[in-house]
Design a protein around this motif. Structure first.
Motif, PDB file in Angstrom:
ATOM      1  N   VAL A   1      67.785  38.360  32.820  1.00  0.00           N
ATOM      2  CA  VAL A   1      66.906  37.318  32.280  1.00  0.00           C
ATOM      3  C   VAL A   1      67.554  35.966  32.549  1.00  0.00           C
ATOM      4  O   VAL A   1      68.729  35.761  32.259  1.00  0.00           O
TER       5      VAL A   1
ATOM      6  N   THR B   1      62.010  40.052  28.343  1.00  0.00           N
ATOM      7  CA  THR B   1      62.800  39.934  27.112  1.00  0.00           C
ATOM      8  C   THR B   1      62.247  40.892  26.060  1.00  0.00           C
ATOM      9  O   THR B   1      61.102  41.306  26.128  1.00  0.00           O
TER      10      THR B   1
ATOM     11  N   ARG C   1      64.438  36.447  20.850  1.00  0.00           N
ATOM     12  CA  ARG C   1      64.336  37.140  22.134  1.00  0.00           C
ATOM     13  C   ARG C   1      65.718  37.538  22.648  1.00  0.00           C
ATOM     14  O   ARG C   1      66.665  36.758  22.592  1.00  0.00           O
TER      15      ARG C   1
ATOM     16  N   CYS D   1      67.874  40.123  25.798  1.00  0.00           N
ATOM     17  CA  CYS D   1      67.791  40.862  27.051  1.00  0.00           C
ATOM     18  C   CYS D   1      67.749  42.350  26.714  1.00  0.00           C
ATOM     19  O   CYS D   1      68.619  42.838  25.989  1.00  0.00           O
TER      20      CYS D   1
END
Length: 123
Positions: free
Chosen positions: A12, A56, A72, A74
């Motif tokens: 991400v 996410t 959020r 990973c």
């Protein structure tokens, strides 16, 4: 000014084409959990200039303020990436190495601001 960041594994990535609106240190209980007991350093970016690449995972909870928060992460390495309150238009980011190197120089400390206000101390 382009500011970038990523999770630990790189799955991400995020970037903003503008500098943060504000930086701050948050000492709420949730941020203390994320910060291993200390507060977290956050930067607030305008949503219109902020992009995320990669998937996410979203954890929803209620902050001390009563705001419904989307935190959020990973899904691959578990790095906490950023939080966004439903009541605010700009996500609050947990800065990573790239932001610390090129980002804003001074952060607000909300806990300290509150303490000063209660004591009647103004800067």
């Amino acid at each position: 000014m382009k500011i970038t960041g990523k999770c630990l594994c790189g799955a991400v990535r995020w970037e903003s084409s503008e500098a943060p609106i504000v930086t701050r240190v948050c000492w709420c209980r949730e941020c203390q959990y994320l910060g291993a007991g200390s507060g977290t350093v956050n930067a607030c970016f305008r949503t219109a200039t902020f992009t995320v690449t990669g998937k996410t995972t979203d954890h929803v909870d209620i902050a001390n303020s009563g705001n419904r928060m989307h935190r959020r992460f990973c899904p691959v390495c578990g790095t906490p990436l950023f939080s966004e309150a439903e009541s605010r238009a700009a996500p609050h980011l947990r800065p990573r190495r790239d932001l610390r190197r090129s980002g804003p120089r001074q952060a607000r400390d909300d806990h300290l601001d509150r303490e000063r206000a209660e004591l009647g101390v103004h800067q």
